[in-house]
Motif scaffolding. Structure first.
Motif, short mmCIF file in Angstrom:
data_model
loop_
_atom_site.label_atom_id
_atom_site.label_comp_id
_atom_site.label_asym_id
_atom_site.label_seq_id
_atom_site.Cartn_x
_atom_site.Cartn_y
_atom_site.Cartn_z
N GLY A 73 36.75 96.48 8.79
CA GLY A 73 37.58 97.30 7.92
C GLY A 73 36.83 98.07 6.85
N GLY A 74 35.52 98.10 6.94
CA GLY A 74 34.73 98.82 5.95
C GLY A 74 34.48 98.05 4.67
N LEU A 75 34.83 96.77 4.66
CA LEU A 75 34.73 95.98 3.42
C LEU A 75 33.39 95.28 3.23
CD1 LEU A 75 38.30 94.38 3.27
CD2 LEU A 75 37.48 96.50 2.24
N GLY A 76 32.51 95.38 4.21
CA GLY A 76 31.19 94.80 4.04
C GLY A 76 30.89 93.71 5.03
N TYR A 77 29.59 93.48 5.25
CA TYR A 77 29.12 92.42 6.12
C TYR A 77 28.51 91.30 5.28
CZ TYR A 77 29.30 96.22 9.56
OH TYR A 77 29.70 97.27 10.35
N ALA A 78 28.75 90.06 5.71
CA ALA A 78 28.22 88.92 4.96
C ALA A 78 26.70 88.94 4.92
CB ALA A 78 28.72 87.62 5.57
N ASP A 79 26.07 89.38 6.03
CA ASP A 79 24.61 89.44 6.05
C ASP A 79 24.08 90.84 5.79
OD1 ASP A 79 25.18 90.80 8.37
OD2 ASP A 79 24.02 89.50 9.71
N GLY A 80 24.98 91.76 5.47
CA GLY A 80 24.59 93.12 5.16
C GLY A 80 24.35 94.00 6.36
N ALA A 81 24.53 93.45 7.59
CA ALA A 81 24.17 94.23 8.76
C ALA A 81 25.14 94.14 9.93
CB ALA A 81 22.77 93.83 9.24
N SER A 82 25.75 92.95 10.13
CA SER A 82 26.49 92.75 11.37
C SER A 82 27.87 92.15 11.13
CB SER A 82 25.70 91.82 12.29
OG SER A 82 26.47 91.45 13.42
N GLU A 83 28.84 92.64 11.89
CA GLU A 83 30.20 92.11 11.80
C GLU A 83 30.27 90.66 12.23
OE1 GLU A 83 34.66 93.20 13.60
OE2 GLU A 83 32.93 94.48 14.03
N THR A 84 29.36 90.25 13.11
CA THR A 84 29.39 88.88 13.60
C THR A 84 29.03 87.86 12.52
OG1 THR A 84 27.09 88.99 14.38
CG2 THR A 84 28.82 89.59 15.95
N ASP A 97 36.87 89.75 -6.56
CA ASP A 97 36.77 89.41 -7.98
C ASP A 97 37.38 90.56 -8.77
OD1 ASP A 97 36.01 88.96 -10.64
OD2 ASP A 97 34.07 88.09 -10.07
N ARG A 98 38.56 90.36 -9.32
CA ARG A 98 39.26 91.42 -10.02
C ARG A 98 38.58 91.78 -11.34
NH1 ARG A 98 44.25 89.79 -11.73
NH2 ARG A 98 44.85 91.99 -11.96
N GLN A 99 37.77 90.88 -11.85
CA GLN A 99 37.09 91.15 -13.12
C GLN A 99 35.88 92.06 -12.92
OE1 GLN A 99 36.54 87.86 -15.98
NE2 GLN A 99 34.35 88.35 -15.99
N THR A 100 35.11 91.80 -11.89
CA THR A 100 33.91 92.62 -11.63
C THR A 100 34.17 93.75 -10.66
OG1 THR A 100 33.17 91.25 -9.78
CG2 THR A 100 32.47 90.59 -12.00
N GLY A 101 35.29 93.68 -9.92
CA GLY A 101 35.58 94.70 -8.93
C GLY A 101 34.78 94.56 -7.65
N VAL A 102 34.20 93.39 -7.42
CA VAL A 102 33.36 93.16 -6.24
C VAL A 102 34.15 92.41 -5.17
CG1 VAL A 102 31.31 91.98 -5.38
CG2 VAL A 102 31.23 93.17 -7.57
N THR A 103 34.04 92.90 -3.93
CA THR A 103 34.63 92.21 -2.78
C THR A 103 33.51 91.61 -1.95
OG1 THR A 103 36.53 93.71 -2.71
CG2 THR A 103 36.03 92.49 -0.70
N THR A 104 33.60 90.31 -1.69
CA THR A 104 32.56 89.59 -0.96
C THR A 104 33.08 89.17 0.41
OG1 THR A 104 31.61 88.71 -3.00
CG2 THR A 104 31.07 87.55 -0.96
N ALA A 105 32.31 89.49 1.45
CA ALA A 105 32.61 88.99 2.78
C ALA A 105 32.10 87.55 2.88
CB ALA A 105 31.94 89.86 3.84
N ILE A 106 33.01 86.60 3.03
CA ILE A 106 32.60 85.20 3.14
C ILE A 106 31.94 85.00 4.50
CG2 ILE A 106 33.43 82.82 3.27
CD1 ILE A 106 35.58 83.56 1.27
N PRO A 107 30.75 84.39 4.53
CA PRO A 107 30.00 84.27 5.79
C PRO A 107 30.72 83.41 6.83
CG PRO A 107 28.60 83.79 3.89
CD PRO A 107 30.01 83.82 3.39
N ARG A 108 30.44 83.71 8.07
CA ARG A 108 30.88 82.84 9.17
C ARG A 108 30.17 81.50 9.02
NH1 ARG A 108 27.94 82.18 13.64
NH2 ARG A 108 26.87 84.17 13.29
N PRO A 109 30.93 80.39 9.06
CA PRO A 109 30.27 79.08 8.98
C PRO A 109 29.24 78.94 10.09
CG PRO A 109 32.62 78.84 8.66
CD PRO A 109 32.39 80.26 9.09
N PRO A 110 28.08 78.39 9.81
CA PRO A 110 27.00 78.33 10.81
C PRO A 110 27.34 77.50 12.04
CG PRO A 110 26.43 77.08 8.83
CD PRO A 110 27.64 77.87 8.50
N VAL A 111 28.32 76.57 11.94
CA VAL A 111 28.68 75.78 13.13
C VAL A 111 29.50 76.60 14.11
CG1 VAL A 111 28.58 73.57 11.91
CG2 VAL A 111 30.75 74.84 12.01
#
Length: 450
Positions: A300-311, A320-334
């Motif tokens: 959706g254009g919101l960012g990649y957890a590793d900065g490169a890949s949707e996977t 974060d409504r205070q800083t205006g930053v949206t973070t993609a939570i990483p896929r759990p490694p398992v």
């Protein structure tokens, strides 16, 4: 609270056991437990729809089991468990009689519980009640300013409550006419339906939350999600199919400021200022109102957890409504790379920690949702719904999830039978993961962790 009430009982012998180490927001003195009615007694029916108070000491849920307090009602009731005192209470009850109660939510200190019910004594179809566990009083929350119940009832899936219990949010199926809902103070349009309302239980006034930027009702295009209200009752998170602010894309998550009468687009990032190009789902707001978690698949254009890949994405984002930053939570490694974007239901604390579920293949070709914990700055999400040996549960977990303000008290429902060696009831139970610092009764805490 009066522990001698026939609808309350002590359950200080709730089953608990050790747990595998997980990444936690603070100290690691955690208690991992399955809630049961008493020592050697399992719930004789399924328990679902869990919520946790902001102080982390009270857990509420809906249960088909009638042996929590020994009532005779044959149906689903709302139940509250005080982890500090061990008192268990049937919340959907009055005068010694238990009645139907689903989707319970609890105030910050556990005193108030709001829930949905079908009971002709309170109005047609589904209505929302608020229980004062201190006085025993039941009040109709889904009522107009004049005290009339929602004329055609309310939606039958979600309700939310503020930390002090003063504000209760619900979604009405029919119009709540004569209610001040627009920013200019005029009434909501007669004939509107399916709008989100917030009831002030102190004044009786009701305010519409599903409001467009021009002040008109959404036209039934917004939905209420679990964990919708902030602790103060000022902010409400919602999902809307239509653009609620100018220029926004469709199907996005928003926060309505009920004090300033403004609406904020949540499912966006610096690179997607008008919102995600994919639909957002299931927004949840932290008690303090700073953080909002939501589901958004297909990037959706919101960012990649590793900065490169949707996977690398879990499918859950943190705004974060205070800083205006949206973070993609990483896929759990398992989770294998092919299971990216498989995560969904979430709850978020005031420290930005997120509890959510992801599909995880535990055995064979199938997969079940398991519960994971993400703590900003602490690395990848860790599974917390597994066995003491680190194996996932053998059935679904996390269809409902709760976390308290500090992030130190978490609860979820699970149908797994391999977590507790004594689990033999064959139905979903409520599991808790609680730091001992949350509980003031140290004797109870150590008795709980046998």
């Amino acid at each position: 609270m009066n522990a001698s009430s026939p609808l309350r009982m002590s359950a200080c012998a709730l089953i608990a056991w050790g747990m595998a180490m997980v990444a936690c927001p603070a100290r690691a003195d955690f208690i991992y437990a399955r809630l049961v009615p008493g020592a050697g007694v399992e719930a004789n029916g399924a328990s679902t729809s869990v919520d946790v108070s902001s102080d982390g000491r009270t857990v509420v849920f809906a249960s088909d089991a009638n042996n929590w307090v020994g009532d005779t009602y044959n149906g689903t009731r709302a139940v509250a468990v005080d982890l500090d005192t061990g008192v268990v209470e049937a919340v959907s009850a009055l005068g010694g009689s238990v009645f139907r109660g689903i989707s319970p939510v609890v105030s910050g200190d556990g005193r108030y519980v709001a829930f949905l019910t079908i009971n002709p004594s309170y109005g047609p179809n589904w209505q929302v009640l608020r229980k004062d566990r201190q006085t025993g009083a039941l009040e109709l929350a889904s009522a107009t300013a004049t005290g009339q119940p929602a004329s055609s009832g309310t939606e039958d899936n979600t309700v939310s409550i503020s930390a002090d219990g003063r504000y209760v949010a619900f979604q009405a199926v029919a119009a709540m006419t004569g209610i001040a809902g627009r920013p200019d103070g005029s009434s909501a349009p007669a004939g509107s339906s399916g709008e989100i309302y917030v009831k002030d239980m102190a004044t009786g006034q009701v305010k519409m939350a599903s409001v467009l930027a021009n002040g008109s009702a959404s036209g039934s295009n917004c939905s209420l999600q679990p964990h919708a209200l902030s602790a103060s009752g000022r902010y409400l998170a919602m999902l809307c199919s239509d653009a609620m602010v100018a220029g926004a894309t469709s199907g996005q998550a928003y926060v309505r400021d009920l004090q300033s009468n403004t609406t904020e687009l949540i499912s966006r990032s610096a690179a997607a200022a008008s919102g995600s190009s994919a639909f957002a789902y299931r927004p949840a707001i932290s008690p303090g109102g700073r953080f909002v978690s939501f589901q958004n698949r297909s990037y959706g254009g919101l960012g990649y957890a590793d900065g490169a890949s949707e996977t690398s994405n879990s499918g859950v984002y943190l705004r974060d409504r205070q800083t205006g930053v949206t973070t993609a939570i990483p896929r759990p490694p398992v989770l294998p790379a092919g299971s990216y974007d498989s995560c969904a239901v979430s709850a978020v604390s005031d420290v930005g920690s997120v509890v959510f579920h992801c599909n995880y293949a535990w055995v064979g070709p199938g997969s079940y949702p398991q519960v994971f914990l993400f703590v900003p700055g602490a690395g990848s999400p860790e599974m917390i719904s597994g066995t003491t040996g680190g194996q996932p549960g053998n059935s679904a977990a996390g269809y409902s999830i709760g976390v308290n303000a500090s992030g130190l008290s978490m609860a979820w429902e699970s149908s797994a039978s391999n977590i507790d060696p004594d689990d033999g009831n064959g139905v979903s139970d409520i599991f808790v993961l609680v730091d001992e610092s949350v509980l003031s009764d140290v004797i109870f805490a150590y008795g709980f962790e046998n």
